[in-house]
Design a protein around this motif. Structure first.
Motif, PDB file in Angstrom:
ATOM      1  N   UNK A  74       0.819  -1.211   0.000  1.00 32.44           N
ATOM      2  CA  UNK A  74       0.000   0.000   0.000  1.00 32.44           C
ATOM      3  C   UNK A  74       0.853   1.261   0.000  1.00 32.44           C
ATOM      4  N   UNK A  75       2.037   1.193   0.585  1.00 31.99           N
ATOM      5  CA  UNK A  75       2.887   2.384   0.632  1.00 31.99           C
ATOM      6  C   UNK A  75       3.394   2.765  -0.756  1.00 31.99           C
ATOM      7  N   UNK A  76       3.493   1.783  -1.626  1.00 38.17           N
ATOM      8  CA  UNK A  76       3.958   2.034  -2.988  1.00 38.17           C
ATOM      9  C   UNK A  76       2.811   2.035  -4.002  1.00 38.17           C
ATOM     10  N   UNK A  77       1.593   1.800  -3.503  1.00 45.53           N
ATOM     11  CA  UNK A  77       0.428   1.738  -4.387  1.00 45.53           C
ATOM     12  C   UNK A  77       0.666   0.765  -5.539  1.00 45.53           C
ATOM     13  N   UNK A  78       1.180  -0.385  -5.192  1.00 43.18           N
ATOM     14  CA  UNK A  78       1.603  -1.372  -6.179  1.00 43.18           C
ATOM     15  C   UNK A  78       1.128  -2.763  -5.763  1.00 43.18           C
ATOM     16  N   UNK A  79       0.731  -3.536  -6.749  1.00 40.56           N
ATOM     17  CA  UNK A  79       0.363  -4.936  -6.541  1.00 40.56           C
ATOM     18  C   UNK A  79       1.356  -5.802  -7.317  1.00 40.56           C
ATOM     19  N   UNK A  80       1.688  -6.940  -6.749  1.00 35.85           N
ATOM     20  CA  UNK A  80       2.676  -7.819  -7.345  1.00 35.85           C
ATOM     21  C   UNK A  80       2.071  -9.183  -7.649  1.00 35.85           C
ATOM     22  N   UNK A  81       2.691  -9.861  -8.583  1.00 33.85           N
ATOM     23  CA  UNK A  81       2.370 -11.259  -8.850  1.00 33.85           C
ATOM     24  C   UNK A  81       3.697 -12.009  -8.913  1.00 33.85           C
ATOM     25  N   UNK A  82       3.976 -12.753  -7.863  1.00 35.75           N
ATOM     26  CA  UNK A  82       5.168 -13.587  -7.838  1.00 35.75           C
ATOM     27  C   UNK A  82       4.836 -14.908  -8.505  1.00 35.75           C
ATOM     28  N   UNK A  83       5.598 -15.231  -9.542  1.00 34.36           N
ATOM     29  CA  UNK A  83       5.324 -16.443 -10.320  1.00 34.36           C
ATOM     30  C   UNK A  83       6.528 -17.367 -10.213  1.00 34.36           C
ATOM     31  N   UNK A  84       6.308 -18.511  -9.617  1.00 32.44           N
ATOM     32  CA  UNK A  84       7.358 -19.518  -9.459  1.00 32.44           C
ATOM     33  C   UNK A  84       7.004 -20.776 -10.240  1.00 32.44           C
ATOM     34  N   UNK A  85       7.993 -21.610 -10.441  1.00 32.29           N
ATOM     35  CA  UNK A  85       7.788 -22.888 -11.139  1.00 32.29           C
ATOM     36  C   UNK A  85       7.025 -22.691 -12.435  1.00 32.29           C
ATOM     37  N   UNK A  86       7.474 -21.722 -13.212  1.00 31.99           N
ATOM     38  CA  UNK A  86       6.768 -21.377 -14.441  1.00 31.99           C
ATOM     39  C   UNK A  86       6.791 -22.512 -15.445  1.00 31.99           C
ATOM     40  N   UNK A  87       5.677 -22.607 -16.176  1.00 36.58           N
ATOM     41  CA  UNK A  87       5.508 -23.640 -17.191  1.00 36.58           C
ATOM     42  C   UNK A  87       5.277 -22.960 -18.539  1.00 36.58           C
ATOM     43  N   UNK A  88       5.480 -23.704 -19.604  1.00 34.59           N
ATOM     44  CA  UNK A  88       5.285 -23.135 -20.935  1.00 34.59           C
ATOM     45  C   UNK A  88       3.852 -22.654 -21.122  1.00 34.59           C
ATOM     46  N   UNK A  89       2.919 -23.324 -20.481  1.00 32.47           N
ATOM     47  CA  UNK A  89       1.509 -22.925 -20.611  1.00 32.47           C
ATOM     48  C   UNK A  89       1.182 -21.635 -19.870  1.00 32.47           C
ATOM     49  N   UNK A  90       2.147 -21.090 -19.124  1.00 35.23           N
ATOM     50  CA  UNK A  90       1.950 -19.786 -18.480  1.00 35.23           C
ATOM     51  C   UNK A  90       2.272 -18.637 -19.438  1.00 35.23           C
ATOM     52  N   UNK A  91       2.773 -18.956 -20.610  1.00 34.26           N
ATOM     53  CA  UNK A  91       3.092 -17.921 -21.590  1.00 34.26           C
ATOM     54  C   UNK A  91       1.838 -17.164 -22.004  1.00 34.26           C
ATOM     55  N   UNK A  92       1.872 -15.850 -21.840  1.00 37.05           N
ATOM     56  CA  UNK A  92       0.709 -15.017 -22.137  1.00 37.05           C
ATOM     57  C   UNK A  92       1.081 -13.556 -21.899  1.00 37.05           C
ATOM     58  N   UNK A  93       0.169 -12.680 -22.294  1.00 37.04           N
ATOM     59  CA  UNK A  93       0.242 -11.290 -21.860  1.00 37.04           C
ATOM     60  C   UNK A  93      -0.530 -11.203 -20.542  1.00 37.04           C
ATOM     61  N   UNK A  94       0.118 -10.630 -19.545  1.00 39.89           N
ATOM     62  CA  UNK A  94      -0.479 -10.525 -18.217  1.00 39.89           C
ATOM     63  C   UNK A  94      -0.953  -9.093 -17.993  1.00 39.89           C
ATOM     64  N   UNK A  95      -2.179  -8.977 -17.505  1.00 34.37           N
ATOM     65  CA  UNK A  95      -2.794  -7.688 -17.254  1.00 34.37           C
ATOM     66  C   UNK A  95      -3.187  -7.572 -15.783  1.00 34.37           C
ATOM     67  N   UNK A  96      -3.003  -6.388 -15.224  1.00 35.34           N
ATOM     68  CA  UNK A  96      -3.602  -6.132 -13.928  1.00 35.34           C
ATOM     69  C   UNK A  96      -4.830  -5.258 -14.130  1.00 35.34           C
ATOM     70  N   UNK A  97      -5.751  -5.357 -13.178  1.00 33.38           N
ATOM     71  CA  UNK A  97      -7.002  -4.631 -13.279  1.00 33.38           C
ATOM     72  C   UNK A  97      -7.495  -4.288 -11.885  1.00 33.38           C
ATOM     73  N   UNK A  98      -8.276  -3.220 -11.793  1.00 34.65           N
ATOM     74  CA  UNK A  98      -8.805  -2.766 -10.513  1.00 34.65           C
ATOM     75  C   UNK A  98     -10.326  -2.703 -10.567  1.00 34.65           C
ATOM     76  N   UNK A  99     -10.951  -3.125  -9.458  1.00 38.37           N
ATOM     77  CA  UNK A  99     -12.405  -3.173  -9.391  1.00 38.37           C
ATOM     78  C   UNK A  99     -12.893  -2.533  -8.097  1.00 38.37           C
ATOM     79  N   UNK A 100     -14.000  -1.801  -8.212  1.00 35.94           N
ATOM     80  CA  UNK A 100     -14.632  -1.211  -7.042  1.00 35.94           C
ATOM     81  C   UNK A 100     -15.587  -2.176  -6.352  1.00 35.94           C
TER      82      UNK A 100
END
Length: 124
Positions: A74-100
């Motif tokens: 919250x101090x950086x107003x940032x959200x993270x996605x830590x991705x481990x053990x990546x697989x070929x099927x994780x290949x994609x464009x990743x988007x973040x989004x915000x909802x009220x």
């Protein structure tokens, strides 16, 4: 003006890790549900993970459970996605989004703001 800017994507070998960041301006992420979605070529957009703004609870898609972790600073107003053990099927464009919408939100149609996306490519 509201902006969500993703970063941290790239090319990684299978089994490797990446951390995506979603930095917000024009809105306070701690007051929104924030989600990560992805879209692979020729496929529909897919929910990945979301974090509830009120209590920080999270929900992950079954396909990434145990490998990906969503978190926020919250101090950086940032959200993270830590991705481990990546697989070929994780290949994609990743988007973040915000909802009220209150609570855990995984329906992309309920997100009002979207970033431009960051490419993640996992080589096998």
């Amino acid at each position: 003006q509201v902006q969500l800017v993703e970063s941290g994507g790239g090319l990684v070998q299978a089994g490797g890790s990446l951390r995506l960041s979603c930095a917000a301006s024009g809105l306070t992420l701690s007051r929104y549900a924030v989600g990560w979605f992805r879209q692979a070529p020729g496929k529909e957009r897919e929910f990945v993970a979301t974090i509830n703004w009120s209590d920080g609870s999270t929900h992950d898609a079954d396909s990434v459970k145990g490998r990906f972790t969503i978190s926020r600073d919250n101090t950086k107003n940032t959200v993270y996605l830590q991705m481990n053990s990546l697989k070929s099927e994780d290949t994609a464009v990743y988007y973040c989004a915000a909802s009220l919408v209150l609570g855990i939100v995984s329906d992309g149609n309920k997100f009002q703001y979207w970033g431009q996306g960051t490419q993640v490519t996992v080589s096998s």
